[in-house]
Design a protein around this motif. Structure first.
Motif, PDB file in Angstrom:
ATOM      1  N   ARG A   1       0.841  -1.187   0.000  1.00  0.00           N
ATOM      2  CA  ARG A   1       0.000   0.000   0.000  1.00  0.00           C
ATOM      3  C   ARG A   1       0.878   1.239   0.000  1.00  0.00           C
ATOM      4  O   ARG A   1       1.828   1.338   0.771  1.00  0.00           O
ATOM      5  CB  ARG A   1      -0.919   0.007   1.213  1.00  0.00           C
ATOM      6  N   GLU A   2       0.527   2.199  -0.859  1.00  0.00           N
ATOM      7  CA  GLU A   2       1.275   3.440  -0.916  1.00  0.00           C
ATOM      8  C   GLU A   2       0.819   4.391   0.185  1.00  0.00           C
ATOM      9  O   GLU A   2      -0.166   4.138   0.873  1.00  0.00           O
ATOM     10  CB  GLU A   2       1.105   4.081  -2.300  1.00  0.00           C
ATOM     11  N   GLU A   3       1.516   5.503   0.334  1.00  0.00           N
ATOM     12  CA  GLU A   3       1.218   6.440   1.408  1.00  0.00           C
ATOM     13  C   GLU A   3      -0.191   7.013   1.318  1.00  0.00           C
ATOM     14  O   GLU A   3      -0.814   7.315   2.333  1.00  0.00           O
ATOM     15  CB  GLU A   3       2.241   7.578   1.403  1.00  0.00           C
ATOM     16  N   ASP A   4      -0.711   7.160   0.092  1.00  0.00           N
ATOM     17  CA  ASP A   4      -2.054   7.717  -0.059  1.00  0.00           C
ATOM     18  C   ASP A   4      -3.147   6.658   0.091  1.00  0.00           C
ATOM     19  O   ASP A   4      -4.329   6.941  -0.097  1.00  0.00           O
ATOM     20  CB  ASP A   4      -2.203   8.405  -1.416  1.00  0.00           C
ATOM     21  N   GLY A   5      -2.765   5.425   0.439  1.00  0.00           N
ATOM     22  CA  GLY A   5      -3.734   4.359   0.655  1.00  0.00           C
ATOM     23  C   GLY A   5      -3.992   3.487  -0.552  1.00  0.00           C
ATOM     24  O   GLY A   5      -4.742   2.507  -0.462  1.00  0.00           O
ATOM     25  N   THR A   6      -3.397   3.783  -1.703  1.00  0.00           N
ATOM     26  CA  THR A   6      -3.626   3.004  -2.912  1.00  0.00           C
ATOM     27  C   THR A   6      -3.009   1.608  -2.787  1.00  0.00           C
ATOM     28  O   THR A   6      -1.848   1.464  -2.398  1.00  0.00           O
ATOM     29  CB  THR A   6      -3.026   3.712  -4.143  1.00  0.00           C
ATOM     30  N   LEU A   7      -3.803   0.598  -3.110  1.00  0.00           N
ATOM     31  CA  LEU A   7      -3.302  -0.772  -3.145  1.00  0.00           C
ATOM     32  C   LEU A   7      -2.580  -1.000  -4.465  1.00  0.00           C
ATOM     33  O   LEU A   7      -3.119  -0.710  -5.537  1.00  0.00           O
ATOM     34  CB  LEU A   7      -4.465  -1.764  -3.019  1.00  0.00           C
ATOM     35  N   VAL A   8      -1.359  -1.517  -4.392  1.00  0.00           N
ATOM     36  CA  VAL A   8      -0.568  -1.798  -5.585  1.00  0.00           C
ATOM     37  C   VAL A   8      -0.229  -3.288  -5.608  1.00  0.00           C
ATOM     38  O   VAL A   8       0.428  -3.793  -4.700  1.00  0.00           O
ATOM     39  CB  VAL A   8       0.729  -0.963  -5.619  1.00  0.00           C
ATOM     40  N   CYS A   9      -0.691  -3.971  -6.638  1.00  0.00           N
ATOM     41  CA  CYS A   9      -0.399  -5.389  -6.822  1.00  0.00           C
ATOM     42  C   CYS A   9       0.432  -5.553  -8.090  1.00  0.00           C
ATOM     43  O   CYS A   9       0.063  -5.021  -9.148  1.00  0.00           O
ATOM     44  CB  CYS A   9      -1.686  -6.208  -6.948  1.00  0.00           C
ATOM     45  N   VAL A  10       1.539  -6.266  -7.968  1.00  0.00           N
ATOM     46  CA  VAL A  10       2.451  -6.457  -9.094  1.00  0.00           C
ATOM     47  C   VAL A  10       2.660  -7.944  -9.326  1.00  0.00           C
ATOM     48  O   VAL A  10       2.942  -8.694  -8.386  1.00  0.00           O
ATOM     49  CB  VAL A  10       3.820  -5.778  -8.831  1.00  0.00           C
TER      50      VAL A  10
ATOM     51  N   GLY B   1      11.986  -9.279 -18.588  1.00  0.00           N
ATOM     52  CA  GLY B   1      10.729  -9.768 -18.060  1.00  0.00           C
ATOM     53  C   GLY B   1       9.603  -8.765 -18.224  1.00  0.00           C
ATOM     54  O   GLY B   1       9.787  -7.686 -18.790  1.00  0.00           O
ATOM     55  N   THR B   2       8.434  -9.139 -17.721  1.00  0.00           N
ATOM     56  CA  THR B   2       7.234  -8.307 -17.844  1.00  0.00           C
ATOM     57  C   THR B   2       6.593  -8.129 -16.473  1.00  0.00           C
ATOM     58  O   THR B   2       6.546  -9.065 -15.678  1.00  0.00           O
ATOM     59  CB  THR B   2       6.218  -8.947 -18.807  1.00  0.00           C
ATOM     60  N   ARG B   3       6.113  -6.920 -16.228  1.00  0.00           N
ATOM     61  CA  ARG B   3       5.404  -6.623 -14.981  1.00  0.00           C
ATOM     62  C   ARG B   3       4.002  -6.124 -15.299  1.00  0.00           C
ATOM     63  O   ARG B   3       3.820  -5.257 -16.147  1.00  0.00           O
ATOM     64  CB  ARG B   3       6.141  -5.564 -14.161  1.00  0.00           C
ATOM     65  N   SER B   4       3.012  -6.698 -14.601  1.00  0.00           N
ATOM     66  CA  SER B   4       1.640  -6.205 -14.641  1.00  0.00           C
ATOM     67  C   SER B   4       1.385  -5.488 -13.323  1.00  0.00           C
ATOM     68  O   SER B   4       1.500  -6.087 -12.256  1.00  0.00           O
ATOM     69  CB  SER B   4       0.651  -7.359 -14.815  1.00  0.00           C
ATOM     70  N   ILE B   5       1.040  -4.225 -13.399  1.00  0.00           N
ATOM     71  CA  ILE B   5       0.896  -3.397 -12.205  1.00  0.00           C
ATOM     72  C   ILE B   5      -0.546  -2.928 -12.085  1.00  0.00           C
ATOM     73  O   ILE B   5      -1.057  -2.207 -12.947  1.00  0.00           O
ATOM     74  CB  ILE B   5       1.835  -2.185 -12.259  1.00  0.00           C
ATOM     75  N   VAL B   6      -1.202  -3.359 -11.012  1.00  0.00           N
ATOM     76  CA  VAL B   6      -2.583  -2.964 -10.736  1.00  0.00           C
ATOM     77  C   VAL B   6      -2.583  -1.954  -9.594  1.00  0.00           C
ATOM     78  O   VAL B   6      -1.971  -2.195  -8.552  1.00  0.00           O
ATOM     79  CB  VAL B   6      -3.455  -4.170 -10.368  1.00  0.00           C
ATOM     80  N   ARG B   7      -3.281  -0.842  -9.782  1.00  0.00           N
ATOM     81  CA  ARG B   7      -3.407   0.185  -8.761  1.00  0.00           C
ATOM     82  C   ARG B   7      -4.892   0.380  -8.466  1.00  0.00           C
ATOM     83  O   ARG B   7      -5.671   0.665  -9.375  1.00  0.00           O
ATOM     84  CB  ARG B   7      -2.776   1.498  -9.214  1.00  0.00           C
ATOM     85  N   ILE B   8      -5.283   0.219  -7.197  1.00  0.00           N
ATOM     86  CA  ILE B   8      -6.674   0.313  -6.800  1.00  0.00           C
ATOM     87  C   ILE B   8      -6.784   1.181  -5.538  1.00  0.00           C
ATOM     88  O   ILE B   8      -6.163   0.871  -4.523  1.00  0.00           O
ATOM     89  CB  ILE B   8      -7.275  -1.073  -6.496  1.00  0.00           C
ATOM     90  N   PRO B   9      -7.594   2.242  -5.597  1.00  0.00           N
ATOM     91  CA  PRO B   9      -7.881   2.958  -4.350  1.00  0.00           C
ATOM     92  C   PRO B   9      -8.532   2.000  -3.356  1.00  0.00           C
ATOM     93  O   PRO B   9      -9.411   1.221  -3.728  1.00  0.00           O
ATOM     94  CB  PRO B   9      -8.873   4.048  -4.798  1.00  0.00           C
ATOM     95  N   VAL B  10      -8.085   2.007  -2.117  1.00  0.00           N
ATOM     96  CA  VAL B  10      -8.550   1.033  -1.141  1.00  0.00           C
ATOM     97  C   VAL B  10     -10.048   1.160  -0.945  1.00  0.00           C
ATOM     98  O   VAL B  10     -10.557   2.232  -0.592  1.00  0.00           O
ATOM     99  CB  VAL B  10      -7.812   1.201   0.202  1.00  0.00           C
ATOM    100  N   VAL B  11     -10.774   0.035  -1.163  1.00  0.00           N
ATOM    101  CA  VAL B  11     -12.223   0.007  -1.007  1.00  0.00           C
ATOM    102  C   VAL B  11     -12.599  -0.106   0.448  1.00  0.00           C
ATOM    103  O   VAL B  11     -13.537   0.494   0.936  1.00  0.00           O
ATOM    104  CB  VAL B  11     -12.823  -1.166  -1.807  1.00  0.00           C
ATOM    105  N   GLY B  12     -11.844  -0.919   1.184  1.00  0.00           N
ATOM    106  CA  GLY B  12     -12.127  -1.128   2.602  1.00  0.00           C
ATOM    107  C   GLY B  12     -11.189  -2.159   3.138  1.00  0.00           C
ATOM    108  O   GLY B  12     -10.585  -2.923   2.405  1.00  0.00           O
ATOM    109  N   ALA B  13     -11.060  -2.238   4.429  1.00  0.00           N
ATOM    110  CA  ALA B  13     -10.171  -3.202   5.062  1.00  0.00           C
ATOM    111  C   ALA B  13     -10.774  -3.664   6.365  1.00  0.00           C
ATOM    112  O   ALA B  13     -11.549  -2.963   7.006  1.00  0.00           O
ATOM    113  CB  ALA B  13      -8.790  -2.583   5.294  1.00  0.00           C
TER     114      ALA B  13
END
Length: 225
Positions: free
Chosen positions: A158-167, A211-223
């Motif tokens: 998770r980044e500082e602004d709360g965004t979930l980052v999945c790689v 290689g290849t990277r797939s990067i997903v960025r999602i604003p956190v929905v809830g935890a």
């Protein structure tokens, strides 16, 4: 007077009703598209997994039986969860079982690494969102290495602004520019689901000869804690 009354009271109500109907129709189309994407995605995964197990039936029957049990666990979890959103930790557990099947099928030519921050395990994201990215990394990346040392790494933070980052990253030979832009059905489905779920979510591909990277960025929905 009747005309003025119509403009003042009836017309705004009619416009509002039309807007409500338009929004409802848009929502229904989005839900239908999500259902259609999942209907295409899950049988696609099932077929590939069954083909994986079929390769072990004659080579190692005991291992094949063990993996069938593992597949049964995957299908049970998939059937039990019907909501569109899923906890990250449950999705990672599901992916680990899937990875176990792939590692058994490809023996020493495929290895998985997991780097999941414990503080975000309760974050919600679309169900089975990462599975097509893992499948793509295996098929079009790790298994294309000539030395048989394929590796796929799954990261989540998770980044500082709360965004979930999945790689999801592989060490394959990389993808051409056209492949990166177009992507396979699985990548297109991930991108579309992100668009339907949150306009601020995104999928980006980065590829090179390493290689290849797939990067997903999602604003956190809830935890959940």
């Amino acid at each position: 007077y009747f005309g003025l009354w119509t403009l003042a009271f009836v017309y705004p109500h009619a416009v509002e009703s039309a807007q409500v109907r338009a929004l409802e129709a848009k929502q229904l189309r989005s839900e239908a598209e999500l259902a259609q994407l999942r209907a295409h995605l899950e049988p696609h995964f099932l077929l590939n997994t069954l083909n994986t197990i079929a390769g072990l039936v004659t080579e190692d029957p005991r291992e094949a039986r063990r993996l069938i049990v593992c597949l049964g666990d995957l299908l049970r979890d998939a059937v039990q969860e019907t909501s569109e959103l899923q906890r990250l930790d449950r999705q990672i557990t599901w992916l680990r079982r899937y990875a176990e099947i792939l590692e058994a099928r490809h023996h020493t030519t495929l290895h998985f690494e997991w780097e999941i921050a414990s503080s975000i395990e309760g974050v919600m994201l679309p169900r089975l969102l990462l599975q097509p990215l893992v499948e793509n990394a295996v098929k079009h990346g790790a298994l294309r290495r000539s030395d048989g040392a394929g590796q796929v790494t799954v990261r989540a933070s998770r980044e500082e602004d709360g965004t979930l980052v999945c790689v999801v990253e592989d060490n394959g030979p990389g993808m051409g520019d056209d492949e990166v832009r177009q992507g396979a059905f699985g990548l297109q489905s991930v991108r579309r689901r992100l668009e339907l779920g949150d306009g601020n979510a995104s999928l980006r591909l980065e590829s090179s000869s390493e290689g290849t990277r797939s990067i997903v960025r999602i604003p956190v929905v809830g935890a959940r804690t």
